[in-house]
Design an enzyme around this catalytic site. Structure first.
Site, short mmCIF file in Angstrom:
data_model
loop_
_atom_site.label_atom_id
_atom_site.label_comp_id
_atom_site.label_asym_id
_atom_site.label_seq_id
_atom_site.Cartn_x
_atom_site.Cartn_y
_atom_site.Cartn_z
N ASP A 27 -7.91 -7.34 0.79
CA ASP A 27 -6.91 -7.64 1.60
C ASP A 27 -7.84 -7.09 2.83
OD1 ASP A 27 -5.41 -4.99 3.06
OD2 ASP A 27 -6.38 -4.49 1.25
N ASP B 89 -2.93 8.41 -1.64
CA ASP B 89 -4.07 8.98 -1.78
C ASP B 89 -4.53 9.66 -0.46
OD1 ASP B 89 -4.25 6.72 -0.75
OD2 ASP B 89 -6.26 6.23 -1.19
N GLN C 46 -11.51 7.24 -5.28
CA GLN C 46 -12.03 7.83 -3.72
C GLN C 46 -13.37 8.73 -4.05
OE1 GLN C 46 -11.01 7.25 -0.89
NE2 GLN C 46 -8.98 6.54 -1.09
N GLY D 72 -11.19 3.99 0.68
CA GLY D 72 -12.09 4.85 1.50
C GLY D 72 -13.30 4.25 1.92
N ASP E 194 0.99 -1.17 -0.02
CA ASP E 194 0.01 -0.05 -0.08
C ASP E 194 0.86 1.17 -0.06
OD1 ASP E 194 1.00 0.09 2.63
OD2 ASP E 194 -0.85 -0.35 3.62
N SER E 195 0.28 2.50 -0.29
CA SER E 195 0.90 3.63 -0.41
C SER E 195 1.45 4.12 1.05
CB SER E 195 0.40 4.51 -1.09
OG SER E 195 -1.03 5.04 -0.21
N GLY E 196 0.86 3.75 2.13
CA GLY E 196 0.99 4.21 3.46
C GLY E 196 0.24 5.65 3.83
N GLY E 197 -0.52 5.89 2.89
CA GLY E 197 -1.56 6.96 2.97
C GLY E 197 -2.62 6.62 4.25
N PHE E 198 -3.22 5.62 4.23
CA PHE E 198 -4.15 5.09 5.14
C PHE E 198 -3.68 5.25 6.70
CE2 PHE E 198 -6.57 2.14 7.70
CZ PHE E 198 -7.96 2.82 7.60
#
Length: 393
Positions: free
Chosen positions: A268, A148, A191, A218, A94-98
């Site tokens: 996931d 995101d 999103q 989201g 994942d991007s780390g954003g969450f």
């Protein structure tokens, strides 16, 4: 058979549902696929070869956690994430954003990216779209996600729209930063909160970027299931049919079944592993809490028909004892059972789609859960009666 390029092929459809294969240099991902979550370069309480033996073709790694500890540059020096964690098969990061949004007490979002404080030691970090892709490249992941902004639901339309538009601009920057990487892929993330027009616009704009795959982000952040399913139905017609569709962070077995029914290919969730560490199990007969006293003398296994040793060998009484004693083996066995059930469910969905009998399969699965719930209520009632009679005696 693997391939030097990233390819996705739909082999069969049944209504909106589809089964297929993602092929890449490190292996083939059979879809619909459930990806066990390996947050800190490990699927908690599991050996890598166990995870593979259960039928997992791909695991998920977490950019936020790995960038903070042990550090992306260190992982790269040690040969990359596949070698580091002894998983030679595909990895999605994942991007780390969450995690930035959910774990950081102090954070600031602007056009550039996110400035945040580590939840480990309070140190300050900056995560931009370019840095997120750079970190995922240092880790060596096969499928990389755009950075995101994920908002919590419910939220106002204005908040959802602002985050959606920022995420679109970041998607373009991630695409440029990713460039051309043969055999690897970058996915965009749709999103827009719970607002249909925003979701549609996000999906269309991302489709125009011609990425290798698309995720729906989201969701599963506290909203009712019907809202999540409505958003999937809203977005699905606007997602390229020839590209994989990934529903991020989902979910319960019922969430997965309903999303597959609506055309989703990849999932996931930490639920099966986290639940296992806290005494909860998923089976063909629904969910059970092994902490409950009614299991203290139950000699039956979790599921005698399962192929998983944790499910068909150990008694519920023994597992209850391990859970109540906080023994590590209890966490390991229940996690093993849960991941086995999730992979059995995915295999069943793939087979049912291929054979054109998805609806009847879903009916059988849901009846199994419902019967388990009925039996469970009857057992609880019987246990209460026995306890009452013992107290009276």
């Amino acid at each position: 058979m693997t391939t030097e390029q990233f390819t996705f092929t739909v082999t069969k459809t049944d209504g909106a549902a589809r089964t297929g294969e993602i092929r890449m240099p490190r292996g083939v991902i059979r879809t619909p696929a459930f990806m066990p979550v390996g947050t800190a370069a490990t699927v908690k309480a599991m050996y890598p070869d166990q995870v593979k033996a259960l039928g997992a073709d791909v695991v998920l790694g977490n950019t936020y956690h790995l960038m903070l500890r042990p550090g992306a540059e260190r992982v790269a020096r040690l040969g990359g994430l596949h070698q580091f964690m002894n998983w030679p098969y595909p990895i999605l990061t994942d991007s780390g954003g969450f995690q930035v949004m959910s774990l950081s007490a102090l954070r600031k979002i602007d056009e550039t990216g996110v400035t945040f404080q580590s939840h480990i030691d309070g140190s300050t970090h900056v995560l931009t779209p370019e840095r997120s892709i750079e970190i995922q490249g240092l880790l060596g992941s096969d499928i990389q996600m755009q950075l995101d902004e994920c908002v919590k639901l419910p939220c106002t339309d204005e908040v959802a729209e602002k985050a959606m538009r920022l995420s679109l601009r970041w998607a373009e920057r991630c695409r440029v930063a990713f460039g051309e990487q043969p055999g690897k892929a970058m996915f965009g993330i749709v999103q827009g909160g719970a607002v249909e027009r925003l979701r549609i616009e996000s999906a269309r704009e991302l489709a125009a970027l011609d990425l290798k795959g698309y995720a729906i982000g989201g969701l599963a952040v506290g909203e009712p299931q019907e809202v999540m399913l409505r958003m999937i139905e809203t977005v699905e017609p606007h997602m390229p049919a020839e590209k994989p569709r990934y529903l991020m962070g989902v979910g319960t077995p019922d969430d997965i079944v309903e999303a597959v029914r609506r055309g989703v290919d990849m999932f996931d969730c930490v639920m099966p592993t986290r639940a296992g560490r806290h005494g909860q199990v998923f089976t063909r007969h629904g969910r059970m809490n092994l902490r409950n006293a009614r299991f203290a003398e139950d000699t039956s296994p979790l599921d005698p028909e399962s192929k998983c040793t944790a499910s068909n060998t150990y008694s519920r009484a023994y597992l209850h004892h391990l859970v109540r004693s906080n023994e590590i083996l209890g966490m390991m066995l229940l996690t093993w059972n849960n991941l086995a059930y999730y992979q059995e469910l995915m295999a069943g969905l793939r087979k049912a789609i291929a054979e054109g009998r998805l609806e009847s399969y879903i009916g059988e699965v849901k009846e199994g859960w419902a019967k388990g719930e009925r039996d469970s209520k009857a057992e609880i009632g019987q246990h209460a009666n026995n306890m009452a009679m013992t107290a009276e005696g």
